[in-house]
Design a protein around this motif. Structure first.
Motif, PDB file in Angstrom:
ATOM      1  N   LEU A   1       0.814  -1.324  -0.027  1.00 28.47           N
ATOM      2  CA  LEU A   1      -0.038   0.054   0.006  1.00 28.47           C
ATOM      3  C   LEU A   1       0.916   1.103  -0.079  1.00 28.47           C
ATOM      4  O   LEU A   1       0.560   2.193  -0.696  1.00 28.47           O
ATOM      5  CB  LEU A   1      -0.849   0.013   1.137  1.00 28.47           C
ATOM      6  CG  LEU A   1      -1.891   1.087   1.249  1.00 28.47           C
ATOM      7  CD1 LEU A   1      -2.750   1.188   0.085  1.00 28.47           C
ATOM      8  CD2 LEU A   1      -2.726   1.266   2.595  1.00 28.47           C
ATOM      9  N   ASN A   2       1.900   1.095   0.788  1.00 26.13           N
ATOM     10  CA  ASN A   2       2.771   2.372   0.736  1.00 26.13           C
ATOM     11  C   ASN A   2       3.588   2.648  -0.544  1.00 26.13           C
ATOM     12  O   ASN A   2       3.660   3.805  -0.784  1.00 26.13           O
ATOM     13  CB  ASN A   2       3.920   2.324   1.790  1.00 26.13           C
ATOM     14  CG  ASN A   2       4.663   1.047   1.814  1.00 26.13           C
ATOM     15  OD1 ASN A   2       4.431   0.100   0.901  1.00 26.13           O
ATOM     16  ND2 ASN A   2       5.766   0.841   2.714  1.00 26.13           N
ATOM     17  N   VAL A   3       3.911   1.433  -1.253  1.00 29.38           N
ATOM     18  CA  VAL A   3       4.457   1.790  -2.689  1.00 29.38           C
ATOM     19  C   VAL A   3       3.172   2.343  -3.622  1.00 29.38           C
ATOM     20  O   VAL A   3       3.554   3.033  -4.448  1.00 29.38           O
ATOM     21  CB  VAL A   3       5.023   0.424  -3.213  1.00 29.38           C
ATOM     22  CG1 VAL A   3       5.505   0.801  -4.568  1.00 29.38           C
ATOM     23  CG2 VAL A   3       6.088   0.132  -2.050  1.00 29.38           C
ATOM     24  N   GLU A   4       2.185   1.655  -3.488  1.00 31.05           N
ATOM     25  CA  GLU A   4       1.042   2.236  -4.294  1.00 31.05           C
ATOM     26  C   GLU A   4       0.631   3.700  -3.937  1.00 31.05           C
ATOM     27  O   GLU A   4       0.378   4.723  -5.024  1.00 31.05           O
ATOM     28  CB  GLU A   4      -0.304   1.599  -3.890  1.00 31.05           C
ATOM     29  CG  GLU A   4      -1.478   1.847  -4.921  1.00 31.05           C
ATOM     30  CD  GLU A   4      -1.433   1.336  -6.248  1.00 31.05           C
ATOM     31  OE1 GLU A   4      -2.077   1.972  -7.067  1.00 31.05           O
ATOM     32  OE2 GLU A   4      -0.360   0.537  -6.688  1.00 31.05           O
ATOM     33  N   LEU A   5       0.951   4.270  -2.846  1.00 29.85           N
ATOM     34  CA  LEU A   5       0.488   5.698  -2.570  1.00 29.85           C
ATOM     35  C   LEU A   5       1.613   6.580  -3.032  1.00 29.85           C
ATOM     36  O   LEU A   5       1.267   7.942  -3.047  1.00 29.85           O
ATOM     37  CB  LEU A   5       0.311   5.624  -1.165  1.00 29.85           C
ATOM     38  CG  LEU A   5      -0.737   5.191  -0.391  1.00 29.85           C
ATOM     39  CD1 LEU A   5      -0.800   5.123   1.199  1.00 29.85           C
ATOM     40  CD2 LEU A   5      -1.983   5.827  -0.890  1.00 29.85           C
ATOM     41  N   LEU A   6       2.734   6.190  -3.457  1.00 26.64           N
ATOM     42  CA  LEU A   6       3.771   7.094  -4.119  1.00 26.64           C
ATOM     43  C   LEU A   6       3.052   7.439  -5.625  1.00 26.64           C
ATOM     44  O   LEU A   6       3.518   8.710  -5.952  1.00 26.64           O
ATOM     45  CB  LEU A   6       4.885   6.295  -4.362  1.00 26.64           C
ATOM     46  CG  LEU A   6       5.712   5.808  -3.163  1.00 26.64           C
ATOM     47  CD1 LEU A   6       6.801   4.984  -3.680  1.00 26.64           C
ATOM     48  CD2 LEU A   6       6.061   6.870  -2.544  1.00 26.64           C
TER      49      LEU A   6
ATOM     50  N   ALA B   1       9.402  13.935   2.779  1.00 23.86           N
ATOM     51  CA  ALA B   1       9.043  14.522   4.407  1.00 23.86           C
ATOM     52  C   ALA B   1       7.683  14.589   4.845  1.00 23.86           C
ATOM     53  O   ALA B   1       7.524  14.049   5.926  1.00 23.86           O
ATOM     54  CB  ALA B   1       9.520  16.069   4.563  1.00 23.86           C
ATOM     55  N   LEU B   2       6.908  14.632   3.888  1.00 23.26           N
ATOM     56  CA  LEU B   2       5.376  14.582   4.425  1.00 23.26           C
ATOM     57  C   LEU B   2       4.967  13.394   4.501  1.00 23.26           C
ATOM     58  O   LEU B   2       4.197  13.088   5.186  1.00 23.26           O
ATOM     59  CB  LEU B   2       4.486  15.561   3.018  1.00 23.26           C
ATOM     60  CG  LEU B   2       4.757  16.960   2.858  1.00 23.26           C
ATOM     61  CD1 LEU B   2       3.898  17.578   1.865  1.00 23.26           C
ATOM     62  CD2 LEU B   2       4.239  17.645   4.035  1.00 23.26           C
ATOM     63  N   ARG B   3       5.323  12.412   3.521  1.00 21.30           N
ATOM     64  CA  ARG B   3       5.175  10.894   3.611  1.00 21.30           C
ATOM     65  C   ARG B   3       5.704  10.442   5.198  1.00 21.30           C
ATOM     66  O   ARG B   3       4.583   9.703   5.645  1.00 21.30           O
ATOM     67  CB  ARG B   3       5.469  10.108   2.496  1.00 21.30           C
ATOM     68  CG  ARG B   3       4.809  10.765   1.272  1.00 21.30           C
ATOM     69  CD  ARG B   3       5.263   9.857  -0.055  1.00 21.30           C
ATOM     70  NE  ARG B   3       5.229  10.375  -1.112  1.00 21.30           N
ATOM     71  CZ  ARG B   3       3.849  10.344  -1.925  1.00 21.30           C
ATOM     72  NH1 ARG B   3       2.782   9.765  -1.163  1.00 21.30           N
ATOM     73  NH2 ARG B   3       3.822  10.942  -3.161  1.00 21.30           N
ATOM     74  N   ALA B   4       6.695  10.760   5.358  1.00 22.42           N
ATOM     75  CA  ALA B   4       7.437  10.368   6.695  1.00 22.42           C
ATOM     76  C   ALA B   4       6.480  10.798   7.987  1.00 22.42           C
ATOM     77  O   ALA B   4       6.249  10.230   8.816  1.00 22.42           O
ATOM     78  CB  ALA B   4       8.935  10.597   6.643  1.00 22.42           C
TER      79      ALA B   4
END
Length: 252
Positions: free
Chosen positions: A84-89, A124-127
């Motif tokens: 899911l975190n890769v798809e959100l990129l 930075a926003l994703r982290a």
């Protein structure tokens, strides 16, 4: 050929078509009473809730599968799901809502490549999203442009000159409503994976009570962290000596 007289011309006239509006459509729209209006709004709300519930029920069940490191499969035949975190990129970074709106940190990005600043800003926003920190959007600051004119030849009497343009881009993100420990963890993580051509500058804001000076005055015994116990590093020993000195306690 017959001649046209003024009498014949006087018989000519223009026909103007008139547009008429029917009042039947207005009569069909009846005003609703407050009771019927409430019933209509409740019915629309129930229909929307039923539609959302149907969308949730029709979702495909997410069942992640792991492949062994020894087995190789072709990319076309592989049924391995994308995390899911890769798809959100592929989408805009997610942001958490603010609870109080207190600014705890302002991270300023500075560099000569606008694309690199955008990548680091979104990183930075994703982290911050995964660490639970409410953030602002990636804001653009004023772009700095400078022109340098130098002589092209090493001789002082040279007439040919050369111009150099330098464009510096600036962006910033603001963090809200987070503990100082989480902010330090976030800044260290972003600084670890930062690009070399992007300069980061963080301004951290801390909030203390009105009796902060009185609390500091009541501190008598300053205990050192346990990490300084049993060390042989000369630099760490010097730091321990400075922390235990009377001058440091007076400044504190």
């Amino acid at each position: 050929m017959p001649s046209v007289t003024m009498r014949g011309l006087s018989m000519l006239y223009l026909r103007v078509s008139k547009r008429t509006f029917s009042s039947q459509s207005l009569k069909s729209q009846k005003f609703l009473t407050p009771k019927k209006l409430i019933e209509k709004s409740q019915k629309e709300y129930l229909e929307k809730e039923q539609f959302h519930q149907q969308l949730l029920n029709d979702q495909i069940k997410y069942e992640p599968k792991t492949l062994s490191s020894h087995s190789l499969r072709a990319a076309s035949n592989s049924k391995r799901p994308v995390p899911l975190n890769v798809e959100l990129l592929k989408y805009v970074p997610l942001r958490l809502p603010r609870t109080h709106g207190d600014e705890v940190c302002t991270l300023t990005l500075r560099g000569y490549d606008n694309d690199d600043l955008t990548r680091i800003g979104e990183f930075a926003l994703r982290a911050a999203y995964y660490l639970g920190i409410p953030m602002s959007n990636l804001l653009n600051l004023k772009t700095e442009k400078r022109l340098y004119t130098v002589i092209k030849s090493p001789f002082a009497q040279a007439k040919t000159k050369q111009n150099f343009h330098r464009t510096t881009y600036n962006k910033k993100v603001v963090a809200y409503d987070a503990n100082p420990e989480i902010v330090d963890l976030w800044l260290s993580y972003v600084n670890k994976y930062n690009f070399q051509n992007v300069e980061l500058k963080a301004t951290i804001s801390s909030y203390e009570g009105l009796d902060y000076s009185e609390q500091i005055a009541q501190v008598e015994n300053l205990e050192l962290p346990s990490a300084y116990e049993g060390i042989e590093d000369p630099v760490a020993l010097k730091v321990k000596e400075l922390l235990q000195s009377e001058e440091f306690k007076n400044h504190l």
